[in-house]
Design a protein around this motif. Structure first.
Motif, PDB file in Angstrom:
ATOM      1  N   MET A   1       0.973  -1.180   0.060  1.00 32.27           N
ATOM      2  CA  MET A   1       0.007  -0.092   0.129  1.00 32.27           C
ATOM      3  C   MET A   1       0.802   1.244   0.147  1.00 32.27           C
ATOM      4  O   MET A   1       1.813   1.340   0.787  1.00 32.27           O
ATOM      5  CB  MET A   1      -0.949  -0.059   1.134  1.00 32.27           C
ATOM      6  N   ALA A   2       0.337   2.372  -0.917  1.00 30.88           N
ATOM      7  CA  ALA A   2       1.291   3.280  -0.710  1.00 30.88           C
ATOM      8  C   ALA A   2       1.426   4.174   0.509  1.00 30.88           C
ATOM      9  O   ALA A   2       0.279   4.078   1.131  1.00 30.88           O
ATOM     10  CB  ALA A   2       0.538   4.604  -1.903  1.00 30.88           C
ATOM     11  N   GLN A   3       2.464   5.023   0.611  1.00 32.40           N
ATOM     12  CA  GLN A   3       2.465   5.662   1.895  1.00 32.40           C
ATOM     13  C   GLN A   3       1.870   6.929   1.972  1.00 32.40           C
ATOM     14  O   GLN A   3       1.782   7.634   0.813  1.00 32.40           O
ATOM     15  CB  GLN A   3       4.091   6.084   2.171  1.00 32.40           C
ATOM     16  N   THR A   4       1.123   7.340   3.002  1.00 30.51           N
ATOM     17  CA  THR A   4       0.384   8.755   3.061  1.00 30.51           C
ATOM     18  C   THR A   4       1.806   9.661   3.409  1.00 30.51           C
ATOM     19  O   THR A   4       2.886   9.259   3.523  1.00 30.51           O
ATOM     20  CB  THR A   4      -0.317   8.847   4.522  1.00 30.51           C
ATOM     21  N   LEU A   5       1.310  10.861   3.102  1.00 35.53           N
ATOM     22  CA  LEU A   5       2.343  12.014   3.035  1.00 35.53           C
ATOM     23  C   LEU A   5       2.958  11.986   4.493  1.00 35.53           C
ATOM     24  O   LEU A   5       4.163  12.214   4.609  1.00 35.53           O
ATOM     25  CB  LEU A   5       1.782  13.241   2.458  1.00 35.53           C
ATOM     26  N   GLN A   6       2.227  11.825   5.501  1.00 38.06           N
ATOM     27  CA  GLN A   6       2.714  11.673   6.772  1.00 38.06           C
ATOM     28  C   GLN A   6       3.739  10.765   6.992  1.00 38.06           C
ATOM     29  O   GLN A   6       4.931  10.850   7.865  1.00 38.06           O
ATOM     30  CB  GLN A   6       1.682  11.762   7.874  1.00 38.06           C
ATOM     31  N   GLU A   7       3.326   9.383   6.469  1.00 39.84           N
ATOM     32  CA  GLU A   7       4.307   8.189   6.675  1.00 39.84           C
ATOM     33  C   GLU A   7       5.383   8.485   5.633  1.00 39.84           C
ATOM     34  O   GLU A   7       6.653   8.302   6.204  1.00 39.84           O
ATOM     35  CB  GLU A   7       3.448   7.055   6.122  1.00 39.84           C
ATOM     36  N   TYR A   8       5.393   9.187   4.596  1.00 39.07           N
ATOM     37  CA  TYR A   8       6.584   9.542   3.662  1.00 39.07           C
ATOM     38  C   TYR A   8       7.441  10.476   4.185  1.00 39.07           C
ATOM     39  O   TYR A   8       8.872  10.093   4.240  1.00 39.07           O
ATOM     40  CB  TYR A   8       6.063  10.115   2.475  1.00 39.07           C
ATOM     41  N   GLU A 140       9.113   8.417 -21.228  1.00 37.88           N
ATOM     42  CA  GLU A 140       9.228   7.467 -20.567  1.00 37.88           C
ATOM     43  C   GLU A 140       9.669   7.359 -19.067  1.00 37.88           C
ATOM     44  O   GLU A 140      10.061   6.258 -18.562  1.00 37.88           O
ATOM     45  CB  GLU A 140      10.045   6.241 -21.306  1.00 37.88           C
ATOM     46  N   TYR A 141       9.474   8.268 -18.439  1.00 36.61           N
ATOM     47  CA  TYR A 141       9.714   8.367 -16.852  1.00 36.61           C
ATOM     48  C   TYR A 141       8.568   7.632 -16.123  1.00 36.61           C
ATOM     49  O   TYR A 141       7.438   7.937 -16.350  1.00 36.61           O
ATOM     50  CB  TYR A 141       9.472   9.867 -16.423  1.00 36.61           C
ATOM     51  N   THR A 142       8.943   7.059 -15.210  1.00 32.52           N
ATOM     52  CA  THR A 142       8.204   6.152 -14.275  1.00 32.52           C
ATOM     53  C   THR A 142       8.113   6.255 -12.896  1.00 32.52           C
ATOM     54  O   THR A 142       9.508   6.706 -12.576  1.00 32.52           O
ATOM     55  CB  THR A 142       8.280   4.492 -14.638  1.00 32.52           C
ATOM     56  N   PHE A 143       7.497   5.952 -12.018  1.00 33.94           N
ATOM     57  CA  PHE A 143       7.858   6.114 -10.725  1.00 33.94           C
ATOM     58  C   PHE A 143       7.054   4.838  -9.994  1.00 33.94           C
ATOM     59  O   PHE A 143       6.072   4.324 -10.428  1.00 33.94           O
ATOM     60  CB  PHE A 143       7.332   7.132  -9.825  1.00 33.94           C
ATOM     61  N   ASP A 144       7.488   4.480  -8.643  1.00 35.96           N
ATOM     62  CA  ASP A 144       6.944   3.266  -7.953  1.00 35.96           C
ATOM     63  C   ASP A 144       5.450   3.702  -7.479  1.00 35.96           C
ATOM     64  O   ASP A 144       5.443   4.287  -6.400  1.00 35.96           O
ATOM     65  CB  ASP A 144       7.929   2.819  -6.942  1.00 35.96           C
ATOM     66  N   GLU A 145       4.735   3.413  -7.969  1.00 36.89           N
ATOM     67  CA  GLU A 145       3.172   3.595  -7.593  1.00 36.89           C
ATOM     68  C   GLU A 145       2.698   2.901  -6.276  1.00 36.89           C
ATOM     69  O   GLU A 145       2.051   3.221  -5.286  1.00 36.89           O
ATOM     70  CB  GLU A 145       2.030   3.208  -8.690  1.00 36.89           C
ATOM     71  N   SER A 146       3.480   1.860  -6.152  1.00 34.22           N
ATOM     72  CA  SER A 146       2.970   0.993  -5.007  1.00 34.22           C
ATOM     73  C   SER A 146       3.626   1.766  -3.556  1.00 34.22           C
ATOM     74  O   SER A 146       3.331   1.501  -2.443  1.00 34.22           O
ATOM     75  CB  SER A 146       3.920  -0.403  -5.122  1.00 34.22           C
ATOM     76  N   PHE A 147       4.752   2.497  -3.771  1.00 36.91           N
ATOM     77  CA  PHE A 147       5.296   3.185  -2.871  1.00 36.91           C
ATOM     78  C   PHE A 147       4.670   4.636  -2.599  1.00 36.91           C
ATOM     79  O   PHE A 147       4.286   5.070  -1.568  1.00 36.91           O
ATOM     80  CB  PHE A 147       6.770   3.187  -2.821  1.00 36.91           C
ATOM     81  N   TYR A 148       4.684   5.120  -3.729  1.00 33.88           N
ATOM     82  CA  TYR A 148       4.316   6.591  -3.876  1.00 33.88           C
ATOM     83  C   TYR A 148       2.721   6.995  -3.991  1.00 33.88           C
ATOM     84  O   TYR A 148       2.340   8.019  -3.740  1.00 33.88           O
ATOM     85  CB  TYR A 148       5.117   7.331  -4.989  1.00 33.88           C
ATOM     86  N   GLY A 149       2.281   5.932  -4.499  1.00 33.07           N
ATOM     87  CA  GLY A 149       0.809   5.988  -4.929  1.00 33.07           C
ATOM     88  C   GLY A 149       0.633   6.848  -6.302  1.00 33.07           C
ATOM     89  O   GLY A 149       1.610   6.584  -6.987  1.00 33.07           O
ATOM     90  N   ASN A 150      -0.500   7.212  -6.637  1.00 34.08           N
ATOM     91  CA  ASN A 150      -0.865   7.494  -7.894  1.00 34.08           C
ATOM     92  C   ASN A 150      -0.125   8.968  -8.307  1.00 34.08           C
ATOM     93  O   ASN A 150       0.726   9.603  -7.728  1.00 34.08           O
ATOM     94  CB  ASN A 150      -2.400   7.724  -8.468  1.00 34.08           C
ATOM     95  N   LEU A 151      -0.300   9.392  -9.705  1.00 35.27           N
ATOM     96  CA  LEU A 151       0.340  10.662  -9.832  1.00 35.27           C
ATOM     97  C   LEU A 151       0.278  11.595  -8.954  1.00 35.27           C
ATOM     98  O   LEU A 151       1.120  12.785  -8.676  1.00 35.27           O
ATOM     99  CB  LEU A 151      -0.168  11.052 -11.399  1.00 35.27           C
TER     100      LEU A 151
END
Length: 318
Positions: A1-8, A140-151
């Motif tokens: 599950m993606a982290q909340t901003l507080q958790e991040y 072609e930039y990508t990021f880890d949605e499982s960690f950061y969440g959606n865009l």
């Protein structure tokens, strides 16, 4: 599950590989407090930057006049989120290219923002970073949605990281203790501030450095919050003050039963006074206070009280 901003934010703070700017030493300007008890106050509203949070430069900045500061913050952001491989290979350092893109978008947003006449639009820096990231995705930039969440979630975290790298922040002395004391006395407490979507997390992290935080519902009356990033206008826009009063009216609080605490007279406290609120000038940080002797003395702009430390609010509201 993606982290909340507080958790991040907590995860970032736990890392040993990151160095963050610190707020400069707090300098209290020469001022004489006026602490006569102010009866009949049911609610207290606070500005955030410069009032509850001591921040470098005195206020939250979108762009710093010292290019080195922008260079460091952008360079850290590019490396942290692995953006370089999807950036245009133009001559110059990566941060220079990103700075030109950032400033161009910022200028476009400032020009294109539409508000009623006399209103001052707020820029949402999360939306700015979202547009920058969308441009990178075309390469072609990508990021880890499982960690950061959606865009949207990712853009929020990038904006938080960038601003944490640009300006040092720390809680104002006695901030948590003052909020807790006012809450114990039954005062409704709300944030009424120029802010960004990450501001509340910055504030809570700052307050947590001073002690254990109670549940947010015990500390603040969140339904009365009035933050510029949510309302899309910033102070001194009249509609911002009208919305604040509407929310307190629904809670049974009249304008003259609200004490607003801030550091700027002309574009905040004087406007609040015009709308019937009581005001307290917080002269506890020389970087953030904007109040001339003439404004403090004028019958039209004079704040009801003047404090040099947040703890003095308890004496005023005794």
């Amino acid at each position: 599950m993606a982290q909340t901003l507080q958790e991040y934010a907590e995860w970032l703070a736990s890392r040993d590989d990151l160095i963050w700017p610190v707020a400069p030493k707090l300098v209290v300007p020469k001022a004489t407090p006026f602490l006569k008890p102010l009866p009949g106050i049911k609610a207290v509203t606070f500005s955030v930057y410069g009032t509850l949070l001591h921040i470098a430069d005195g206020c939250l900045l979108f762009d710093h006049e010292q290019q080195l500061r922008m260079q460091i913050a952008l360079d850290k952001t590019i490396k942290e989120f692995n953006m370089w491989n999807s950036m245009s290979r133009k001559p110059g350092a990566p941060w220079e290219y990103m700075l030109s893109q950032y400033r161009s978008l910022l200028a476009d947003m400032q020009i294109s923002s539409k508000t009623a006449k006399g209103e001052k639009p707020e820029i949402n820096v999360v939306e700015l970073w979202k547009q920058l990231i969308t441009r990178l995705q075309k390469n072609e930039y990508t990021f880890d949605e499982s960690f950061y969440g959606n865009l949207d979630d990712f853009s929020l975290k990038v904006a938080y990281f960038f601003h944490a790298s640009l300006q040092g922040i720390q809680p104002m002395p006695e901030a948590l203790a003052t909020l807790g004391e006012l809450s114990k006395r039954g005062k409704k407490i709300a944030l009424f501030a120029d802010a960004q979507p990450f501001t509340l997390v910055q504030l809570l992290r700052g307050l947590s450095a001073q002690g254990k935080l109670p549940p947010l519902s015990e500390l603040f009356t969140q339904e009365c919050f009035c933050l510029s990033c949510r309302e899309e206008v910033r102070k001194p826009s009249a509609s911002l003050y009208e919305r604040l009063l509407d929310r307190f009216e629904q809670s049974g609080v009249a304008p003259d039963e609200i004490l607003h605490v801030g550091t700027r007279i002309e574009d905040d406290l004087a406007v609040a006074r015009h709308f019937g609120l009581k005001t307290a000038l917080f002269a506890g940080d020389s970087l953030s206070v904007h109040a001339s002797k003439a404004q403090v003395r004028s019958s039209e702009t004079k704040p009801d009280r003047l404090i040099t430390s947040l703890g003095q609010l308890a004496e005023i509201l005794d």
